[in-house]
Scaffold this active site. Structure first.
Site, PDB file in Angstrom:
ATOM      1  N   TRP A 199       0.852  -1.183   0.000  1.00  0.00           N
ATOM      2  CA  TRP A 199       0.000   0.000   0.000  1.00  0.00           C
ATOM      3  C   TRP A 199       0.895   1.242   0.000  1.00  0.00           C
ATOM      4  O   TRP A 199       1.847   1.328   0.768  1.00  0.00           O
ATOM      5  CB  TRP A 199      -0.897  -0.004   1.243  1.00  0.00           C
ATOM      6  CG  TRP A 199      -1.748   1.223   1.325  1.00  0.00           C
ATOM      7  CD1 TRP A 199      -2.981   1.391   0.780  1.00  0.00           C
ATOM      8  CD2 TRP A 199      -1.417   2.463   1.967  1.00  0.00           C
ATOM      9  NE1 TRP A 199      -3.439   2.666   1.027  1.00  0.00           N
ATOM     10  CE2 TRP A 199      -2.495   3.347   1.764  1.00  0.00           C
ATOM     11  CE3 TRP A 199      -0.317   2.922   2.683  1.00  0.00           C
ATOM     12  CZ2 TRP A 199      -2.505   4.651   2.249  1.00  0.00           C
ATOM     13  CZ3 TRP A 199      -0.325   4.224   3.164  1.00  0.00           C
ATOM     14  CH2 TRP A 199      -1.421   5.063   2.950  1.00  0.00           C
ATOM     15  N   ASP A 366     -17.153  10.472  -2.597  1.00  0.00           N
ATOM     16  CA  ASP A 366     -16.464   9.251  -2.155  1.00  0.00           C
ATOM     17  C   ASP A 366     -17.232   8.598  -1.001  1.00  0.00           C
ATOM     18  O   ASP A 366     -18.436   8.843  -0.798  1.00  0.00           O
ATOM     19  CB  ASP A 366     -15.010   9.601  -1.792  1.00  0.00           C
ATOM     20  CG  ASP A 366     -14.050   8.454  -2.050  1.00  0.00           C
ATOM     21  OD1 ASP A 366     -13.997   7.538  -1.208  1.00  0.00           O
ATOM     22  OD2 ASP A 366     -13.353   8.457  -3.086  1.00  0.00           O
ATOM     23  N   LYS A 476     -16.621   4.909  -8.851  1.00  0.00           N
ATOM     24  CA  LYS A 476     -15.336   4.420  -8.323  1.00  0.00           C
ATOM     25  C   LYS A 476     -15.647   3.185  -7.489  1.00  0.00           C
ATOM     26  O   LYS A 476     -16.327   3.269  -6.468  1.00  0.00           O
ATOM     27  CB  LYS A 476     -14.699   5.508  -7.453  1.00  0.00           C
ATOM     28  CG  LYS A 476     -13.400   5.096  -6.772  1.00  0.00           C
ATOM     29  CD  LYS A 476     -12.831   6.277  -5.992  1.00  0.00           C
ATOM     30  CE  LYS A 476     -11.648   5.906  -5.134  1.00  0.00           C
ATOM     31  NZ  LYS A 476     -11.256   7.036  -4.263  1.00  0.00           N
ATOM     32  N   ASP A 478     -14.410   0.375  -5.186  1.00  0.00           N
ATOM     33  CA  ASP A 478     -13.286   0.134  -4.277  1.00  0.00           C
ATOM     34  C   ASP A 478     -13.306  -1.304  -3.755  1.00  0.00           C
ATOM     35  O   ASP A 478     -14.322  -2.012  -3.847  1.00  0.00           O
ATOM     36  CB  ASP A 478     -13.394   1.126  -3.115  1.00  0.00           C
ATOM     37  CG  ASP A 478     -12.033   1.537  -2.579  1.00  0.00           C
ATOM     38  OD1 ASP A 478     -11.062   0.788  -2.782  1.00  0.00           O
ATOM     39  OD2 ASP A 478     -11.955   2.597  -1.951  1.00  0.00           O
ATOM     40  N   ASN A 480     -11.340  -2.858  -0.261  1.00  0.00           N
ATOM     41  CA  ASN A 480     -10.356  -2.405   0.717  1.00  0.00           C
ATOM     42  C   ASN A 480      -9.792  -3.444   1.674  1.00  0.00           C
ATOM     43  O   ASN A 480      -9.284  -3.077   2.735  1.00  0.00           O
ATOM     44  CB  ASN A 480     -10.942  -1.251   1.526  1.00  0.00           C
ATOM     45  CG  ASN A 480     -10.804   0.058   0.770  1.00  0.00           C
ATOM     46  OD1 ASN A 480      -9.747   0.349   0.234  1.00  0.00           O
ATOM     47  ND2 ASN A 480     -11.864   0.834   0.701  1.00  0.00           N
ATOM     48  N   CYS A 526     -10.472   0.405  -7.951  1.00  0.00           N
ATOM     49  CA  CYS A 526      -9.643   0.870  -6.843  1.00  0.00           C
ATOM     50  C   CYS A 526      -9.593  -0.272  -5.838  1.00  0.00           C
ATOM     51  O   CYS A 526     -10.562  -1.013  -5.699  1.00  0.00           O
ATOM     52  CB  CYS A 526     -10.305   2.107  -6.229  1.00  0.00           C
ATOM     53  SG  CYS A 526      -9.486   2.750  -4.763  1.00  0.00           S
ATOM     54  N   ASP A 548      -3.226   5.149  -3.096  1.00  0.00           N
ATOM     55  CA  ASP A 548      -3.711   6.142  -2.132  1.00  0.00           C
ATOM     56  C   ASP A 548      -2.624   7.161  -1.819  1.00  0.00           C
ATOM     57  O   ASP A 548      -2.888   8.190  -1.197  1.00  0.00           O
ATOM     58  CB  ASP A 548      -4.122   5.459  -0.820  1.00  0.00           C
ATOM     59  CG  ASP A 548      -5.533   4.905  -0.905  1.00  0.00           C
ATOM     60  OD1 ASP A 548      -6.249   5.245  -1.855  1.00  0.00           O
ATOM     61  OD2 ASP A 548      -5.913   4.126  -0.009  1.00  0.00           O
TER      62      ASP A 548
HETATM   63  C1  GLA Z   1      -9.762   3.550  -0.139  1.00  0.00           C
HETATM   64  C2  GLA Z   1      -9.518   4.288  -1.438  1.00  0.00           C
HETATM   65  C3  GLA Z   1      -9.563   5.785  -1.184  1.00  0.00           C
HETATM   66  C4  GLA Z   1     -10.905   6.150  -0.598  1.00  0.00           C
HETATM   67  C5  GLA Z   1     -11.165   5.339   0.658  1.00  0.00           C
HETATM   68  C6  GLA Z   1     -12.576   5.540   1.148  1.00  0.00           C
HETATM   69  O1  GLA Z   1      -8.701   3.708   0.730  1.00  0.00           O
HETATM   70  O2  GLA Z   1      -8.313   3.893  -2.010  1.00  0.00           O
HETATM   71  O3  GLA Z   1      -9.337   6.484  -2.383  1.00  0.00           O
HETATM   72  O4  GLA Z   1     -11.915   5.926  -1.557  1.00  0.00           O
HETATM   73  O5  GLA Z   1     -10.981   3.950   0.444  1.00  0.00           O
HETATM   74  O6  GLA Z   1     -12.854   4.782   2.257  1.00  0.00           O
END
Ligand code: GLA
Length: 737
Positions: A199, A366, A476, A478, A480, A526, A548
């Site tokens: 990361w 976001d 977008k 994501d 995570n 993402c 990020d």
């Molecule tokens: C991840 C994405 C960020 C943002 C956060 C939101 O870390 O990479 O760009 O969207 O989640 O929680």
């Protein structure tokens, strides 16, 4: 361009103007590999040295005493009957045997290329631009019919490969490994470049010697990962950016993968790549078929930069499907670093209004707009709007943003769920979790079991409701956290080895359904930044958030490394606030923009918070980017000097007609009294007289053969720049060639 079958010699020759790929059937019927490289004459029959007899240790057969698999170069080798290297596939039959032997039975040559059911893959725009060869092979004992697919394009030094395994027998067998590609080399004087990181520092290039032992990279995270990218470059040791032989290998896949290189005792090299065989066990019942993901093989004799240009063009034309294919990407403003989850409608509109004033085209809301999402402990899985924050919903907000003259975009993370969510309370069995064991959390969230179609259906229905009732131009998507405890609750024991692959197929199916329902939406993928940046994702989402880490200096390295395997148009890159959120570093706003412009370009900060002087610069940057975005995103990229090697790095883009070019240099640290160093430009028209930044004109040959100075000195165009500074040169010539 085409595929020729030389019947007597039993050889298949795939060729275009640039490359040849030659396959020969071995004496025992196995499919052998004879050549991959620069185009050779398609009527040439290749010597099949594989029939050489030496003193093999037990690996020949009575009917073919001088043939040994130990020496053979093979296309899709088995293990267990004389080839001791890593096999391309492994299958366990119901009697426990893993011995197999595939024998060529027939072939089919046709224009165009088929789709791979349920998986992303390169495609043809018109049938005549490519030719496909299918080779059907059979293992009668196992009842296994394997088709090897090869496609060659007219205009690219690229070969696509994948395989289909079909159970034509009477009993189920289990596939424990099914590579997408196996590539054997006559010698092992090679090294590979892998793209690794974590990361915040994704896709740093690293070179490893392949001439001894075995080397591998892999992901077991359930996504392609920031640790290792599913792309490697196998190259000769003297190959550099601008000369020498190299083969790029992309796996068009976003789940667990492994790439392995192995040198054997005869000094040959084998490279295999495909779904990671670890924890992979796919029972294939009689009549069923299994398709591997696609692998792409790209060839050059002219160095890594030429290889990257081929890859950029190929992925832009033959992988990206969106209406944004080949188009300049909208300049966006994202609120994440400005507000995180702490916002209401007025705060968002204030940021959007300032964005409009600056000239941005798309506002992206976001994380934090749904369920009880006020921090990252709650809300994921509840894809309905939080009306405390947004009283008029996404519909109301999107219409207000549209009324400002901006497109509206939205963040989602559809593969995840928080414990504190209505979805999890209603369906605790919808997450991946091993029986009677604790569930590991990552960012306080769990991974939904996308191997279950009912889970994908439920998420689709919730998202459809939000998207179809609002005015959304961009999403977008994501992801995570990595997958742990990969176990599908309620599925039989025999299915558990299929779950990682079924998971990613579930992700692909949701993408496919959303794209079909909303074909005009621009998707950006993402995964905590750039942890799922791969060729498979580009099939659905034509751009991906690179990292990020938005620090300008770090981004030079991340984007430079990413450019080896992926086009500039695919790299999500934004200007964020200073000091930077990830590193605390201060970098001037123009220097931040000078790296973000080698990407999709946008902003990730509250423009109300910067000084008037900086705001004026932002306006100028946006005017500049609107004029030059096609050049940045689709021009020919030349990497001039690597940030991994020198204090000053540089790259440039050149238009197809070579009339326009932009060069940017980045200095890491200011060093006193270092004298004059030069960077030679590339790709210009030698006879073109280029006006530089509207000032003096200089011949292209001078710029390419003598270069431009990168340190202060008498003949320099440079000022005394400080740490983390950059310089930008816009070159314009009247002469076309
Ligand atoms: C991840 C994405 C960020 C943002 C956060 C939101 O870390 O990479 O760009 O969207 O989640 O929680």
């Amino acid at each position: 361009m085409g595929v020729i079958f030389h019947k007597t010699a039993q050889q298949f020759h795939l060729f275009n103007n640039k490359i040849s790929y030659v396959i020969g059937i071995c004496p025992d019927g196995e499919v052998g590999h004879l050549y991959f490289g620069k185009r050779i004459h398609e009527n040439q029959i290749l010597a099949n040295e594989q029939t050489r007899g030496i003193r093999p240790l037990c690996c020949n057969r009575k009917e073919n005493e001088d043939y040994t698999k130990e020496l053979a170069l093979l296309e899709y080798p088995a293990f267990g009957n004389g080839d001791f290297r890593s096999p391309a596939y492994e299958v366990q039959q119901d009697n426990g045997s893993r011995v197999t032997n595939l024998v060529y039975v027939s072939h089919n040559i046709y224009p165009g290329k088929k789709r791979i059911p349920g998986l992303p893959a390169s495609y043809v725009n018109v049938e005549t631009e490519a030719t496909t060869l299918e080779l059907r092979c059979l293992d009668e004992v196992a009842g296994m019919d394997v088709t090897l697919f090869y496609t060659i394009w007219e205009n690219y030094p690229v070969i696509s490969r994948y395989a289909k395994i079909h159970n034509v027998g009477k009993t189920t067998f289990v596939i424990n490994k099914a590579s997408s590609v196996c590539l054997d080399f006559y010698d092992n004087e090679y090294e590979w470049m892998q793209f690794e990181g974590a990361w915040g520092r994704e896709r740093y290039p690293k070179v490893r010697n392949l001439s001894a032992g075995s080397s591998s990279i892999e992901s077991m995270r359930g996504h392609s990962s920031a640790s290792y990218n599913p792309f490697v470059i196998v190259k000769r040791k003297n190959t550099d950016e601008h000369m020498g032989e190299a083969i790029g290998i992309h796996l068009v896949y976003s789940g667990n993968f492994r790439a392995k290189a192995e040198s054997d005792m005869y000094g040959k090299l084998r490279v295999t790549m495909g779904i990671n065989p670890r924890w992979f066990a796919w029972p294939l019942a009689p009549g069923d078929e299994f398709y591997t993901p696609e692998a792409l093989l790209e060839f050059t004799q002219n160095g890594l930069n030429d290889l990257s240009q081929t890859i950029h063009s190929f992925l832009n034309h033959q992988m990206v499907r969106s209406p944004y294919k080949g188009k300049g990407r909208p300049i966006l403003l994202n609120n994440w670093e400005a507000t995180e989850m702490d916002f209401d409608e007025e705060k968002i509109l204030r940021i959007a209004r300032k964005g409009k004033e600056a000239g941005v085209e798309l506002f992206v809301l976001d994380d934090g707009w749904f369920g009880k999402r006020n921090d990252d402990y709650a809300g994921l899985g509840d894809w309905f709007v939080n009306t405390d924050k947004l009283p008029e919903g996404i519909k109301g907000l999107s219409e207000k943003v549209n009324a400002l003259g901006l497109q509206f975009g939205l963040w989602i993370e559809p593969e995840m769920v928080n414990e504190d969510s209505d979805l999890y309370r209603a369906h605790p069995d919808w997450v991946l979790a091993a029986p009677n064991r604790p569930r590991s959390l990552g960012r306080h969230q769990m991974v939904l079991d996308y191997s279950k179609p009912e889970v994908v259906d439920a998420i689709y229905d919730m998202l459809y409701q939000v998207i179809s009732t609002a005015s959304i131009s961009y999403i977008k998507w994501d992801m995570n956290r990595s997958i742990t405890e990969c176990y599908s609750q309620g599925a039989p024991a025999t299915e558990q080895g299929t779950i990682y692959h079924k998971y990613i197929k579930g992700v692909y199916s949701l993408y496919e359904r959303l794209i079909a329902a909303f074909p005009e939406i621009l998707f950006e993928s993402c995964a905590s930044g750039g942890a799922r940046f791969d060729a498979g994702m580009l099939y659905y989402a034509p751009q991906a958030w690179c990292s990020d880490d938005t620090d300008g200096h770090e981004r030079v390295k991340i984007q430079y490394g990413t450019s080896y395997g992926y086009p500039i148009a695919s790299m999500g890159a934004h200007v964020s606030a200073s000091p930077n959120l990830q590193t605390g570093r201060d970098i001037a706003i123009d220097d931040r923009a000078n790296i973000a412009c080698f990407g999709t370009f946008g902003y990730e900060l509250d423009l109300n918070e910067i000084s008037e002087e900086e705001f004026q610069k932002v306006k100028e940057q946006i005017v500049f980017m609107k004029e030059y975005r096609e050049l940045f995103q689709y021009g020919n990229l030349y990497r001039l000097q690597s940030p991994f090697e020198k204090n000053i790095s540089a790259w440039m883009v050149v238009s197809e007609d070579r009339k326009d070019a932009i060069v940017v240099t980045y200095k890491t640290l200011k060093t006193p009294n270092v004298g004059i160093d030069r960077i030679k430009l590339q790709g210009l028209n030698p006879d073109g007289k280029y006006r530089i930044n509207g000032g003096q004109t200089t011949y292209g040959d001078y710029l390419m053969e003598v270069g431009i100075p990168t340190q202060d000195g008498e003949e320099s165009w440079f000022y005394s720049d400080g740490d983390f500074s950059s310089r930008r040169y816009i070159l314009k010539s009247e002469v076309t060639k």
